[in-house]
Write an enzyme that holds these catalytic residues in place. Structure first.
Site, mmCIF file in Angstrom:
data_model
loop_
_atom_site.group_PDB
_atom_site.id
_atom_site.type_symbol
_atom_site.label_atom_id
_atom_site.label_comp_id
_atom_site.label_asym_id
_atom_site.label_seq_id
_atom_site.Cartn_x
_atom_site.Cartn_y
_atom_site.Cartn_z
ATOM 1 N N ASP A 109 48.030 -1.290 -14.503
ATOM 2 C CA ASP A 109 48.377 -0.261 -15.481
ATOM 3 C C ASP A 109 47.487 -0.379 -16.707
ATOM 4 O OD1 ASP A 109 49.711 1.839 -16.650
ATOM 5 O OD2 ASP A 109 51.415 0.647 -17.320
ATOM 6 N N ASN A 168 51.798 9.774 -8.761
ATOM 7 C CA ASN A 168 50.483 10.090 -9.333
ATOM 8 C C ASN A 168 49.942 11.438 -8.865
ATOM 9 O OD1 ASN A 168 49.339 6.630 -9.283
ATOM 10 N ND2 ASN A 168 50.305 7.793 -10.928
#
Length: 249
Positions: A21, A69
């Site tokens: 991340d 995503n």
């Protein structure tokens, strides 16, 4: 003394999972487009894989692209897919050279055809490797994985392959994407966020959790070994008392 020198080589975790991340935030801090963050993220992936191989870690699972995503802007998704193709093609020779095998888990059918083609070639070419296994979680979510597992179990009950009484805790892993792969000993998340984000929810039931404020493009060899060292300094009880663990050691 380096973090690598400090870790106990006789107690290396067998499987490390990573939530990578911070690519976008890293790029923003550099006043760059998000795509530059993803490119630097690929460099960090290479560092993490090399560090895992150096420490003889058997498996490293990288949360590369989640099912959520797909909700990102179309241009960013296309750029990510193109970058993935480029990265897989360019990295495969070094993966083979370093005896690293690649596996993929996730809803692969959702990937573009050219992305799947590049991945299939990488999987085929690295299948002969016997060192560290890199597992790319692509178009993956744990809720999707568990739902698919339940469907397969229901189908096998309906067909008579298994009975309802056969459904026990030990049966479930046989229907997961990670069948045959040991559960992660440690889950690392970069970027400072304190959540699991729908990743390997069944498999990490007893994993040690390690969170770092480092953004993924900043993650390096020392970062991985620091997490391993932290893992080795924890007492893993699996529901037992400290005394029971000490007596069995």
């Amino acid at each position: 003394m380096s973090y690598f020198d400090q870790i106990d080589k006789s107690r290396i975790p067998q499987h490390i999972a990573v939530i990578m991340d911070g690519n976008g935030r890293w790029a923003k801090r550099q006043n760059l487009d998000r795509s530059f963050g993803h490119k630097e993220g690929i460099v960090a992936v290479r560092r993490a894989i090399e560090a895992a191989a150096k420490a003889q870690i058997s498996y490293i699972t990288l949360y590369t692209f989640s099912t959520e995503n797909w909700k990102r802007p179309e241009e960013e998704v296309k750029a990510l897919m193109a970058l993935m193709i480029q990265a897989v093609a360019s990295e495969t020779p070094d993966l083979i050279k370093n005896n690293i095998r690649v596996k993929v888990i996730g809803e692969i059918d959702r990937l573009p055809d050219d992305t799947k083609k590049a991945l299939d070639l990488c999987l085929e070419q690295t299948s002969i490797c016997t060192g560290t296994t890199v597992i790319l979680a692509l178009s993956y979510s744990s809720k999707w994985e568990i739902t698919e597992a339940m469907r397969e179990i229901a189908a096998d009950v309906k067909s008579g392959k298994i009975n309802i009484d056969d459904i026990e805790e030990s049966l479930i892993p046989q229907y997961l994407s990670t069948k045959g792969i040991p559960d992660p000993d440690i889950l690392i998340r970069t970027g400072g966020e304190l959540r699991i984000s729908n990743f390997l929810l069944w498999q990490i039931a007893y994993s040690e959790l390690y969170f770092t404020d480092e953004l993924w493009p900043e993650f390096n060899e020392d970062s991985l070994y620091k997490a391993v060292l932290d893992f080795q300094n924890r007492e893993r009880r699996f529901g037992k008392t400290s005394e029971q663990v000490s007596n069995n050691s």
